[in-house]
Design an enzyme around this catalytic site. Sequence first.
Site, PDB file in Angstrom:
ATOM      1  N   THR A  23       0.862  -1.172   0.000  1.00  0.00           N
ATOM      2  CA  THR A  23       0.000   0.000   0.000  1.00  0.00           C
ATOM      3  C   THR A  23       0.904   1.228   0.000  1.00  0.00           C
ATOM      4  O   THR A  23       1.915   1.277   0.696  1.00  0.00           O
ATOM      5  CB  THR A  23      -1.033  -0.017   1.155  1.00  0.00           C
ATOM      6  N   CYS A  29      -3.459   7.565   7.834  1.00  0.00           N
ATOM      7  CA  CYS A  29      -4.113   6.256   7.805  1.00  0.00           C
ATOM      8  C   CYS A  29      -3.167   5.243   8.444  1.00  0.00           C
ATOM      9  O   CYS A  29      -1.969   5.475   8.529  1.00  0.00           O
ATOM     10  CB  CYS A  29      -4.390   5.817   6.379  1.00  0.00           C
ATOM     11  N   HIS A  46      -5.628  -0.859   4.750  1.00  0.00           N
ATOM     12  CA  HIS A  46      -5.246   0.559   4.769  1.00  0.00           C
ATOM     13  C   HIS A  46      -6.482   1.311   5.260  1.00  0.00           C
ATOM     14  O   HIS A  46      -7.365   1.638   4.471  1.00  0.00           O
ATOM     15  CB  HIS A  46      -4.842   0.971   3.344  1.00  0.00           C
TER      16      HIS A  46
END
Lengths: 161, 198
Positions: A23, A29, A46
């Site tokens: 990711t 996040c 994520h």
Amino acid sequence: MENIIKVGMADLKASHHPAILTTLGLGSCVGIALFDRTTKVVGLAHAMLPDSTQVKNKTNAAKFVDTAIDLLVEEMLNLGAVKKKIVAKLAGGAQMFVFTQGAELMRIGHRNVEAARKKLESLNIPIISEDTGGNYGRTVELDSDSGMLLIRTIGYGIKQI
Amino acid sequence: MSVNFDNLDKIQIDVLREMGNIGSGNAATALAKILNKRVNMDVPQVRVLQFQEVSDILGGAEIPVVGLLLSVTGDISGSIMFILEDKAACVLINILMGKPLDEVVNFDEIQVSALKEIGNILAGSYLSALSTLTNLIILPSVPELAIDMAGAIISVPAIEFGKIGDSVLFIETEFNEGSTKVVGNFFWFLILILMKYY
């Protein structure tokens, strides 16, 4: 050929071995990497927000830390992972902008990490390593072979946890 | 009216585009004055993106960008973000400092402060145009700056959108100055404008 699977923002993926789950650009996040060493089933989420119970619109389970972890574990179990063998690694949860006011918005990274710790603890999934906080973005790669989580940054080097 | 961007109709998109047009027109004029150069702009694009697509809009989640974030208060609340490619930021700083365009920029305190000031002026002129248009009081804060991966920078406003829906409303304007390209991306949470405007 390496099997590279990309996980977007508010997204999650689980996979059999061999795979590399990645990711890109984790900011506030939190990236939740789960790994079962015995079956080499891996999962990466994520997640953007700490708590699904505080928001009305929750059609996308991968958006929230709590529901994302539930769903990711479920998908890994469907792929044959053993619940007791799953371990976790965390990355992200940075504070990208330093604001003097509006503390609630800006502490979201910290709250995401806290929520992930709490949720994993309630599922008895141990966190074996983490690289969280700070004020910089991270790109992560989870390798199904070793369970190694590679973390790349701009200006803060590369590390493996 | 529900705060959902998934089903915007053509008229609503036109209204947003026009607001973007007026706002960035004002901002481009302000930028031209600071830089003492001609600044051209494109017609803004209005896009509604899913979160999974958001981090790719600037050409990749990992490319380094400079993000300027301001919070907005008054009759509406939210944030406004201005994103520059790091090369564009270097050129802007060099123009402002009266240095050769290709001089190396290390983002020291004065240079960061100069960029923040540009953010201040751009956002101020953008928002004051919207304020005049909508008759709402819109007050921007002092900008904060971060230099990092595009995905990480964009996640900050995207998270705010995450609280209300599954997509991000994105009004993009591109500024040009001669051969130098400066991309200005305004992220909007100013949904309430649309509601009151109608």
